[in-house]
Design an enzyme around this catalytic site. Structure first.
Site, PDB file in Angstrom:
ATOM      1  N   HIS A 172       0.596  -1.498  -0.124  1.00 42.06           N
ATOM      2  CA  HIS A 172      -0.357  -0.060   0.101  1.00 42.06           C
ATOM      3  C   HIS A 172       0.716   1.242  -0.158  1.00 42.06           C
ATOM      4  O   HIS A 172       1.761   1.971   0.793  1.00 42.06           O
ATOM      5  CB  HIS A 172      -0.916  -0.071   1.511  1.00 42.06           C
ATOM      6  CG  HIS A 172      -1.824  -1.160   1.469  1.00 42.06           C
ATOM      7  ND1 HIS A 172      -2.905  -1.218   0.505  1.00 42.06           N
ATOM      8  CD2 HIS A 172      -1.325  -1.955   2.231  1.00 42.06           C
ATOM      9  CE1 HIS A 172      -3.586  -2.436   0.400  1.00 42.06           C
ATOM     10  NE2 HIS A 172      -2.596  -3.172   1.711  1.00 42.06           N
ATOM     11  N   THR A 173       1.194   1.751  -1.441  1.00 46.23           N
ATOM     12  CA  THR A 173       2.348   3.321  -1.664  1.00 46.23           C
ATOM     13  C   THR A 173       1.609   4.471  -0.943  1.00 46.23           C
ATOM     14  O   THR A 173       2.095   4.894  -0.261  1.00 46.23           O
ATOM     15  CB  THR A 173       2.671   3.235  -2.881  1.00 46.23           C
ATOM     16  OG1 THR A 173       0.866   3.344  -3.094  1.00 46.23           O
ATOM     17  CG2 THR A 173       2.931   2.175  -3.750  1.00 46.23           C
ATOM     18  N   CYS A 174       0.239   3.672  -0.478  1.00 45.47           N
ATOM     19  CA  CYS A 174      -0.494   5.709   0.376  1.00 45.47           C
ATOM     20  C   CYS A 174       0.798   5.088   2.095  1.00 45.47           C
ATOM     21  O   CYS A 174       0.608   6.693   2.439  1.00 45.47           O
ATOM     22  CB  CYS A 174      -2.249   5.436   0.377  1.00 45.47           C
ATOM     23  SG  CYS A 174      -3.071   5.005  -1.353  1.00 45.47           S
ATOM     24  N   PHE A 175       0.474   3.772   2.456  1.00 47.66           N
ATOM     25  CA  PHE A 175       1.202   4.030   3.957  1.00 47.66           C
ATOM     26  C   PHE A 175       2.764   3.601   3.867  1.00 47.66           C
ATOM     27  O   PHE A 175       3.025   3.097   5.218  1.00 47.66           O
ATOM     28  CB  PHE A 175       0.218   2.728   5.089  1.00 47.66           C
ATOM     29  CG  PHE A 175      -1.350   3.595   4.842  1.00 47.66           C
ATOM     30  CD1 PHE A 175      -1.872   4.829   5.042  1.00 47.66           C
ATOM     31  CD2 PHE A 175      -2.086   2.841   4.135  1.00 47.66           C
ATOM     32  CE1 PHE A 175      -3.095   4.926   4.655  1.00 47.66           C
ATOM     33  CE2 PHE A 175      -2.991   2.864   3.547  1.00 47.66           C
ATOM     34  CZ  PHE A 175      -3.591   3.807   3.583  1.00 47.66           C
TER      35      PHE A 175
END
Length: 963
Positions: free
Chosen positions: A928-931
């Site tokens: 999850h690149t957002c996190f």
């Protein structure tokens, strides 16, 4: 009985201490000098390729280069040791080289150039004859050493004098002869020079030894072994690296994929065990090629008998030669460095690949077509293969699309031991299009799925003529069946024009007025899908999709010729292979060929305080050839010569000014923190004209050109670009998926919700509201014609998201993008950039950087610590410790969306690199690149885990939360 006064007793004690001091000091100095000379002699013999006479030399009492130089070539002792003519000649060669070396060394000393000795030795210059004949390339490399720069004029002067006087290149050696005689005078000098101060030191040292024997409770567990005194050296109570031994806990040869362990036993000079600790500065360095391997070192154990033992563990993933250096301080232990060989493991189908791979392979009917296979193990090492005539483990299953019939092809295999490649000859008797799957022991190869086009001999010759033509006006007729995701009610008659750079679909009004409908670049992202036969138009069907525009469907009788011509052009454009390494090598070669090296320098003077404006002013009238010259940069008001360091500093300063949002404002971030990816800023201040973007493109092109030259010229772009910006550089279509990496907050708050939920009640239209900095609505943009009247439904919501991405990420920066590409393509043609995808382009432009596993271990977050996940974590660190820098870049790219770290490394990554368990078992890791979150499933073995992780970071590094 004679009585002694207290004064006499003190005097006798003093004289005794004085005598012991003199003897101890003399013995100590002789020991240290002897060891230094012996080490220098062995090092000199190794550097000159004379290690084969080392034992003979030492056995005759020679312990220094000077002593070797004074030995007569007919020396009786040498002749007895040599026993044969060949050995005698080797010894005589060593004597002559020693004389030449000392002559060379004294010449440097006489000319006050001793600081050049070590550098010249590393450049393989160790005699006056070699120095006289030294080429300019070596002299340039010598003088590029900053520490020697201030003395280079003296060096040139002395070298010119040496070359002018030819007799000096071979002067009589006798004037430099090292005299070896009686050392009694030397010992007398040592003894007589000892003063009362030294006697006092010996007294203190003796007292220290006594306290060592009694123990010192306040000094720690191992402090008694660390107490230092001269008497200890006399008694041999100190760690002696040459007495240490290594016990290897494996038998050779060993294969990769194992954790190897060995023990180091430490001993004192007197042969007693030495308890090792962290304070002894033990260094264990394990190198495979140019890669340093991570090793775990543990001192001692709970058993007192192993207090002198260090246990070393390291994991082997790469085959080949390993150099293991074990040092105490700066001194190698006996036998170090050690050389160990590790063989590749068994062939792994998932890592074995077809070399020079293309998604379409073109064959001629009834003729052999070689298929080259690279057999690799699970860690990517090239493997040996024994061709067994009784059974072929490599097979190709070939399926005919129309009938669905499958045949198994296992043609003759030829193994080349030099390249470790296997060649299989394909031969098909019927023309047509086939689907093929290459397997090893019934498991598909890494890139083993491809299409085969079999052409008759006439069509094959026509394709060859097409690719050989200098003027490309090749066209074929067809019928357009569908486009823009809509099937046409009536097929259009179109013409397919193909050239080395593009495939163009045109139609003609009134049979004379051409109109261009679609254009596809000849690059790996353009894919063909063969879809059987159309009975209505009596022609086979072909689908073309490049990822930048909606796919289209054609029916054409010349499908095979079009696809084969396209494939040949493609392979010609990318150097014959679709792997990143092969494409990178081809790219650098083509750039060097395009811009022949300009050896002339271009002097650039800029102002540090006004770096961007002064650089643009200096380059205002430069031509393309000027940009390819060797820059020599100076900053106004600053003294100094540019040996490459000033040029690199200029690149970094200019890149920072161009691409840092806090500097020029040309680029911006979608996020508020300083770690977001940068994107062209269409809301920049008025004075930032489009010429700045053109200049930025030229700077990036210059960096790519410098990198193609290799070595010290290699220059990376210091920036972290959005994926949508990189995609537009290579002409890919921008989709809503790019929001996850480019604008994570917008993705989480809007895009993800619309994608995953029912939006019936949201009352969305195909429009986008734009606000000024004060939050006031400026205008409403229609995302499509009539968008203000078109409602977004569950059926068309993905089309709405794509339109939104097109507007926010592409359309609003159209002018900036065109200006940037104008500057970039002036140096680097778009067809060369187009052979990469956006992730590969980032690695090409920005490099892999420098990644520390130790830094990642210190600055990461683990969300849970269950017993099962703890085991997976241990495996993770073992695997990552063996990663190359490119693999670390892929891991970071997969987890965070970008291969570049903040200036402070993993410590400044926000949020921290997070490792979490996944509720799945045995599947690929997700991210999850957002996190900045990496999710690891559970596995039954480290091998399964390693295989899955490598596949994920290489094949799924586009991110987007691959769940």
């Amino acid at each position: 009985m004679t009585e002694f006064s207290p004064t006499g007793i003190k005097l006798r004690r003093f004289l005794l201490i004085f005598f012991i001091c003199g003897i101890s000091w003399f013995v100590y100095k002789r020991h240290v000098t002897h060891q230094e000379q012996r080490s220098n002699l062995l090092e000199w013999l190794r550097e000159n390729g004379l290690t084969n006479i080392a034992t003979t030399v030492l056995n005759t009492g020679v312990h220094s280069v000077e002593e070797l130089a004074n030995k007569a070539s007919t020396d009786y002792e040498f002749r007895i040791q040599a026993l044969n003519k060949e050995a005698e000649e080797r010894i005589e060669e060593g004597i002559n080289k020693a004389r030449d070396y000392l002559q060379f060394k004294h010449w440097l000393t006489d000319n006050q150039l001793g600081q050049f000795l070590d550098k010249l030795k590393r450049l393989k210059v160790q005699s006056l004859h070699q120095l006289c004949n030294t080429e300019g390339v070596i002299l340039k490399e010598l003088l590029e050493d900053a520490s020697l720069a201030e003395n280079y004029e003296d060096f040139y002067t002395a070298l010119d004098q040496l070359r002018a006087d030819t007799s000096q290149c071979t002067p009589p050696y006798s004037q430099y002869t090292y005299k070896t005689g009686d050392n009694s005078l030397l010992s007398l000098v040592y003894f007589s020079s000892i003063t009362f101060t030294l006697a006092t030191m010996v007294y203190v040292a003796t007292t220290t030894v006594m306290s060592w024997r009694q123990g010192n409770p306040g000094s720690g567990t191992n402090s008694k072994y660390k107490t230092s005194s001269i008497l200890e050296y006399v008694m041999g109570n100190y760690l002696e690296p040459k007495k240490c031994k290594v016990h290897w806990e494996w038998e050779e040869p060993q294969t990769v994929g194992k954790t190897m362990t060995f023990q180091i036993k430490f001993f004192q000079k007197n042969g007693r065990a030495y308890p090792i600790s962290d304070a002894d500065n033990l260094v264990v360095e394990i190198m495979n090629m140019n890669n340093r391997m991570t090793a775990s070192v543990q001192h001692g154990s709970s058993k007192s008998a192993e207090a002198n033992t260090s246990h070393v563990m390291f994991t082997v993933h790469k085959s080949g030669e390993y150099k293991i250096s074990i040092m105490v301080g700066a001194t190698h232990i006996k036998g170090s460095p050690f050389i160990k060989e590790f063989d590749p493991g068994p062939i792994d189908a998932s890592k074995t690949r077809i070399a020079n791979h293309s998604s379409v392979i073109v064959c001629t009917q009834g003729q052999d077509r070689p298929l080259v296979i690279e057999p690799r193990d699970q860690y990517g090492n090239l493997c040996k293969y024994v061709v067994d005539s009784a059974e072929h483990h490599f097979n190709v299953s070939i399926t005919e699309p129309n009938s669905g019939a499958t045949t198994c092809h296992n043609g003759r295999l030829v193994y080349e031991s030099s390249t470790k490649h296997i060649t299989m000859q394909l031969k098909l008797s019927d023309e047509g299009c086939y689907k093929a799957v290459a397997t090893y022991k019934n498991t598909k190869l890494h890139n083993g799925e491809f299409s085969i086009l079999v052409l008759n001999e006439n069509d094959s010759n026509l394709v060859k003529k097409n690719t050989a033509k200098k003027s490309h006006n090749i066209w074929y007729e067809g019928r357009l069946l569908s486009s823009n995701n809509e099937k046409l009610s009536k097929a259009k008659k179109v013409f397919c024009y193909i050239s080395p750079k593009q495939l163009t679909i045109k139609e003609f009004y009134l049979k004379i007025i051409p109109k261009r409908l679609f254009t596809f670049r000849v690059c790996p992202s353009t894919k063909f899908l063969f879809k059987g036969y159309s009975n209505h138009y009596d022609a086979p069907v072909l689908t073309i999709d490049d990822g930048a525009q909606p796919p289209l469907e054609l029916a054409t009788k010349d499908r095979g010729i079009i696809a084969a011509t396209f494939t040949n052009f493609l392979l010609k454009n990318i150097g014959g292979s679709e792997t990143f390494k092969d494409k990178q090598d081809f790219f650098y070669h083509e750039v060097r060929q395009l811009h022949r090296r300009r050896d002339t320098k271009l002097y650039v003077q800029v102002q540090r305080a006004n770096i961007l404006e002064s650089s643009m002013k200096a380059s205002k009238n430069w031509s393309t050839s000027d940009w390819c010259r060797n820059f020599e940069v100076t900053f106004q008001g600053e003294a100094g010569l540019d040996w490459g360091g000033v040029r690199r500093e200029w690149f970094e300063l200019v890149c920072s000014e161009l691409f840092d949002p806090s500097s020029s404002g040309l680029f911006t971030r979608f996020t508020e923190d300083n770690q977001g990816l940068v994107h062209p800023n269409h809301k920049r201040v008025n004075y930032s004209k489009l010429k700045y973007y053109e200049f930025a493109g030229k700077v990036v092109g210059k960096c790519l050109y410098e990198s193609s030259l290799g070595g010290s010229y290699r220059q990376n772009v210091k920036a972290k670009f959005t994926r949508s910006f990189l995609a537009q550089i290579i002409g890919l279509r921008v989709s809503y998926r790019y929001f996850e990496q480019d604008d994570p907050s917008f993705y989480m708050s809007k895009i993800k919700y619309i994608e995953e939920n029912d939006i019936t009640d949201m009352e969305l239209l195909f429009t986008e509201d734009e606000y000024d900095n004060a939050g006031k609505l400026e205008q409403v943009i229609e995302l499509k014609p009539g968008g203000a009247k078109t409602k977004v439904t569950n059926k068309n919501k993905l089309k709405y998201l794509d339109k939104l991405a097109q507007h926010r990420l592409a359309n609003c920066i159209k002018d900036e993008m065109e200006a940037f590409l104008k500057g970039l393509n002036d140096l680097i043609p778009d067809n060369l950039l187009g052979i990469f995808d956006e992730n590969e382009l980032e690695l090409l432009m920005c490099g892999t950087g420098s990644y520390s596993v130790a830094d990642l271990k210190q600055f990461h977050t683990v969300t849970t610590h269950t017993q099962e996940f703890t085991q997976v974590l241990k495996w993770f660190w073992t695997i990552v410790s063996g990663f190359t820098q490119e693999e670390m870049a892929r891991l970071l790219q997969f987890t965070t969306g970008c291969s570049q770290l903040p200036p402070g490394g993993f410590a400044e990554l926000n949020p921290h690199f997070t490792i979490s368990p996944s509720p799945m078992y045995g599947v690929l890791p997700t991210a999850h690149t957002c996190f900045n979150q990496l999710c690891l499933p559970d596995y039954d073995s480290i091998d399964h885990f390693h295989q899955s992780l490598v596949i994920a970071i290489n094949e799924g590094n586009t991110g987007f939360g691959m769940v």
